[in-house]
Design a protein around this motif. Sequence first.
Motif, PDB file in Angstrom:
ATOM      1  N   ILE A 192       0.618  -1.367  -0.326  1.00 56.38           N
ATOM      2  CA  ILE A 192      -0.083  -0.245   0.029  1.00 56.38           C
ATOM      3  C   ILE A 192       0.602   1.166   0.039  1.00 56.38           C
ATOM      4  O   ILE A 192       1.708   1.111   0.643  1.00 56.38           O
ATOM      5  N   THR A 194       0.622   4.894   1.369  1.00 58.03           N
ATOM      6  CA  THR A 194      -0.229   5.722   1.675  1.00 58.03           C
ATOM      7  C   THR A 194       0.477   7.921   1.698  1.00 58.03           C
ATOM      8  O   THR A 194       1.721   7.847   1.642  1.00 58.03           O
ATOM      9  N   LYS A 199      -5.218   5.634   0.402  1.00 58.46           N
ATOM     10  CA  LYS A 199      -4.070   4.807   0.413  1.00 58.46           C
ATOM     11  C   LYS A 199      -4.361   3.872  -0.960  1.00 58.46           C
ATOM     12  O   LYS A 199      -5.406   3.694  -0.986  1.00 58.46           O
ATOM     13  N   LYS A 201      -4.081   0.853  -2.926  1.00 62.05           N
ATOM     14  CA  LYS A 201      -2.881  -0.464  -2.770  1.00 62.05           C
ATOM     15  C   LYS A 201      -3.564  -1.407  -4.199  1.00 62.05           C
ATOM     16  O   LYS A 201      -3.735  -1.862  -5.122  1.00 62.05           O
TER      17      LYS A 201
END
Length: 487
Positions: A192, A194, A199, A201
Amino acid sequence: MRKVLSVMMSFLFLVSIAGAVQGFNFMINSANAVIVLPTTKIVNGQPLHIGEDAITGSRLGALLVLKGIRQMIFSTYVDVPIEYHSILIDDNDQYYKLNSIDMPDVGVNVGDSPVGDAIVVAVNFSRILYNDTIKEAQFNDRSIEIIFNENTTPLNLGEETNKMISTVVDGKDTLYIYSYEENSGSKALGEILTIGGWKIKFIDIDTEQEKTLVDIMFPSGFSKTETLHKDKYYILYVDANDDEDFEPFDAYPSARIQELLQSGVKKIFIFSPTDFFVGIGGTRQVTYKYEYYEKIRMYQDGEIYEGQWVWDIDPENNLFTLYLHVDSENDFPKVTLGEGEILKLPVDGLNIQPVFTKDENGEITGIEGYRFVRIDTIKKKVTIPTVKADVTSDVNKLIIEDTQPTELPTDKHVIIVGGWVSNKAWKLLEQVYGSSTIQSIKDEIMNKGYVIEILDNPYNPQYKVIILAGKDYTLTRKAVEEFMTEI
């Protein structure tokens, strides 16, 4: 006893000097010592110190009191105000700019234009009037301006990496300041990224390695699944109303980014996949680059800096002007100065002051001109001779009877006056130092007639036990007097 001690103190004050024991390596005075005198008589159950030993001990006590009084020098630094003045500046309705020729000690770098670290301190004399009714100078709106650039402005523009965005909101020049980050990296599938509350993924990479499937979590918690293509650009943002959006672009969206920034958007995240990697062992990674903007503050025309000093900003030209604002209908009252009064400018210690003309009766008739005044402070050392007194808080506790001490104190010197026949404290000495040590002192007294014996207090060597004793009271007095000459 008290009377004897008082008389002796008065006499010795004229000859005493304060300080450490001259012949010894310790300090002694009435605050850190006790004198143990023989108890030679009991009256109504109260022990009294009488006779020659009492007089001798009183003299010693008086000297110890005076030993605690010494001259000292107290020094400190105080702030002393100091003023620097410009020449007298005539009022010819001109637009005047302060310069270092008119005021060499202006304290800041002033010039005709705000270049480098220079600022402009300007006075529009056409906006300053003499009010004959109240006999004062009247400063009208924008009569004084202080002009800064991005290097000198007291506005908090932040780090050099910050982005300043100029726009107009509701007819007012507005400056948005954004923190800015630009970076690149790579993530394996399942990892992920951030950034700023978003976020991403990474779920999968297609077989042609041209796109990646991702789950995107927005700062609000909303999530969506998207397919992101190699070398495309994706803008994710939170606008001024906290609404979130996602916009794809085939090329770098510079115009859209500028548009969003000028609209006062709170956050922008620009993301672009740049490459995909599929390894022999099944390792798969996404390489990417991104930019991130976050609004940290804003400034607008008309914002108050302090008092009646208001901002007029020109972000496009990196000019920031503070001006004196006068608008009686909107809580910016008239500004007038009488004789001896000054107007504080929003520049370190700088002020402006009118100089009035007067008639032969001393009545104000007009304004001769204006003078800039800078008020500063300097540190000045002040030295004051004073007296410090380290004396006992109770003179009656300075001299104690020989039956009182049952052990040696750890925070005072102990002076024992008189021999073992008259002073019962010698029994305590034998308990503390042993009979052999004390017997040798007794032998010395018998051989020499008297002793001045100084022993370390075994419980605290910082303090001493001082024995002043002779074969009789005359020799005891001699021991005491000799000791007194050494302190």
